[in-house]
Design a protein around this motif. Sequence first.
Motif, PDB file in Angstrom:
ATOM      1  N   GLY A 105     -33.747  -9.916 -37.531  1.00  0.00           N
ATOM      2  CA  GLY A 105     -34.320  -8.626 -37.158  1.00  0.00           C
ATOM      3  C   GLY A 105     -33.257  -7.622 -36.735  1.00  0.00           C
ATOM      4  N   GLY A 106     -33.488  -6.374 -37.036  1.00  0.00           N
ATOM      5  CA  GLY A 106     -32.537  -5.322 -36.686  1.00  0.00           C
ATOM      6  C   GLY A 106     -32.969  -4.540 -35.456  1.00  0.00           C
ATOM      7  N   LEU A 107     -31.989  -4.083 -34.682  1.00  0.00           N
ATOM      8  CA  LEU A 107     -32.233  -3.259 -33.496  1.00  0.00           C
ATOM      9  C   LEU A 107     -31.361  -2.006 -33.618  1.00  0.00           C
ATOM     10  CD1 LEU A 107     -33.435  -3.054 -30.521  1.00  0.00           C
ATOM     11  CD2 LEU A 107     -31.223  -3.976 -29.792  1.00  0.00           C
ATOM     12  N   SER A 108     -31.976  -0.838 -33.538  1.00  0.00           N
ATOM     13  CA  SER A 108     -31.233   0.421 -33.666  1.00  0.00           C
ATOM     14  C   SER A 108     -31.506   1.315 -32.467  1.00  0.00           C
ATOM     15  CB  SER A 108     -31.640   1.163 -34.944  1.00  0.00           C
ATOM     16  OG  SER A 108     -31.415   0.377 -36.096  1.00  0.00           O
ATOM     17  N   VAL A 109     -30.470   2.016 -32.012  1.00  0.00           N
ATOM     18  CA  VAL A 109     -30.621   3.006 -30.949  1.00  0.00           C
ATOM     19  C   VAL A 109     -30.106   4.344 -31.495  1.00  0.00           C
ATOM     20  CG1 VAL A 109     -29.971   3.698 -28.613  1.00  0.00           C
ATOM     21  CG2 VAL A 109     -30.338   1.270 -29.147  1.00  0.00           C
ATOM     22  N   PHE A 110     -30.905   5.384 -31.319  1.00  0.00           N
ATOM     23  CA  PHE A 110     -30.573   6.706 -31.842  1.00  0.00           C
ATOM     24  C   PHE A 110     -30.341   7.654 -30.669  1.00  0.00           C
ATOM     25  CE2 PHE A 110     -33.483   4.515 -34.725  1.00  0.00           C
ATOM     26  CZ  PHE A 110     -32.727   4.500 -35.895  1.00  0.00           C
TER      27      PHE A 110
END
Length: 607
Positions: A381-386
């Motif tokens: 699973g991927g985790l992204s912070v913008f």
Amino acid sequence: MWLSIAIVCALLLALILKYVFTTPGPNPFEKDSREAVREIVQRKEKNKVLKQGFVASKVPENLDAVVVGSGIGGLGIAVLLAKVGKKVLVLEQHDRAGGCCHTFTEKGFEFDVGIHYIGDLQEHKPFRCMLDQMTDGQLQWEPLDNPYDWVVLGPPENRRRYPIYSGRTRFPEELKKCFPGEEKAIDEYIRLSKKAGRGIWLLALLKLLPSPIAKFLVHTGLCRRLSFFFEMADRSLTEVVNGLTENKDLRAVFTYIFGTYGNMPKDASFSMHSLLVTHYLNGAWYPKGGATEIAYHMIPIIEKAGGAVLVRAPVNRVLFNGANEAIGVSVMKGQEEVHIHAPMVISDAGIFNTYQKLLPKELQAMPAIQKQLSLMKNGEGGLSVFVGLDGSKEELGLKADNYWIFRENNLDELVDEYLKGDREESAKKVPILFVASPSAKDPVWQEKNPGKSTVSLVSFANYEWFEEWKDAKVTNRAAEYKALKQDFIDSILEVVMDVFPNITRDKIEYVDAGTPITNTHYIGAPKGEIYGADHGRARFSPELNATIRPQTPLKNLYLTGQDVFLCGFAGALAGALTCGSVLLKRNLHLDAIALAKRTRPAKPKAE
């Protein structure tokens, strides 16, 4: 006996050459379709192309194909078919086209969700020439700085920074400056990477040859003899690298880019890793105008041939006739089904979504379908912070490069401990963090948004950590979910602000995170994965690659994109090229190479 073996080998070679070099079908690259480059338009104009909502009246008549999903694999195959006159309908469940090439906007900040940097884009190389033809020459590329990557190892009190330069000679030269005494290890690492990378041709061939010939190559062991890629595929990245050097920082630098395909070094195939090393050897680029430029310039080619790309069009099942042949798809419009018929259905939804969600139960149970599913597993699973920031790139210390930040140099142990840990504890010690500034890479952003910047942060996270909230409304999930997400954001920002001291809390105007269940909602990833099916060593067995191919066990149903070939932008596009080769009955991989030779400017004659 030897005469018999020679005759069999000669016949086999003749058959392989026939399927590699005979080209009965139309060539989508036959004509040079490049046009004079037009100005990049505003987001509002792009949305007229990217956000065309589904209604039954917009479905073209007499379709040649329906494509499920508008990622680069779906758009890619649609463009290839359109360029030979086929009328194709692309259906996207999200409210905008592009898949992982789409962007979203919050508080005036535009964020890319999947495109961070792409290699192998020198002019007149096959990959670049192919992309030029698939966008009518409108897609422009901005080179990243050199070094394009930085590897950062260790805690704040003992951070070590290693620059990664592009250039076939400069890359090893600069590494040797950082690691004196390790010249032999560095040279051998690059030699092995290049040799393994060159063997990728056989992976493509296994998917194009008739199945009996492909299986013969697999079961006789010829694959491993013919291609160093398959010879090295079973060996883990950790095993190979540890055999080259005892220097733990150098081991980490050799393996750092595993985050671009999602498997920690001990589980990764050295062959997969070699493709990334060679992909960036000549540099890294970013699409000028942002990731939306990709889909924006592909869709008109599909439309020109009479096709369409429609969004908010969730396909809920593939339609079959009594002979179990695909004859179209069903789209949910409110509570009603709209049936769309076509002689072929091509899925860019991924192998798990296609087989487990779009097929009726009795077809899911087919032994051939179950065999393919047993060979694959979901990726991480991927985790992204913008992050949206007040300040120019100069003020914030941002450049057109990327940072790979690790808590220490024992990468396998760090990632393993993190993924097996309690979610609350793991949120406080994210071991790997990719940091990039899309706004610093794109000159168009800087012109239109002076004094503002964006940063994208990417890591991995277990789908199971967030699974209990998967059925809640995406914009209004429980307080516990938001608190967990905030824990990840806070710990990640702490690392970023330490490495980039000009980024401070008072500069942050917007921040939010996308978790694995966010990925499931927006890009249809079953377990929140960002690279499709898992890319561990098992993915690169000859048997799997001879079995997972564009043709499915069901007539007129095909696969395209990442799960057919490899992950990432280039891998998904190669999946489209492989699917197109099957459908058009010609080797489009060779056509792309021929295109590059044909469009390469002639060398000036010596006087």
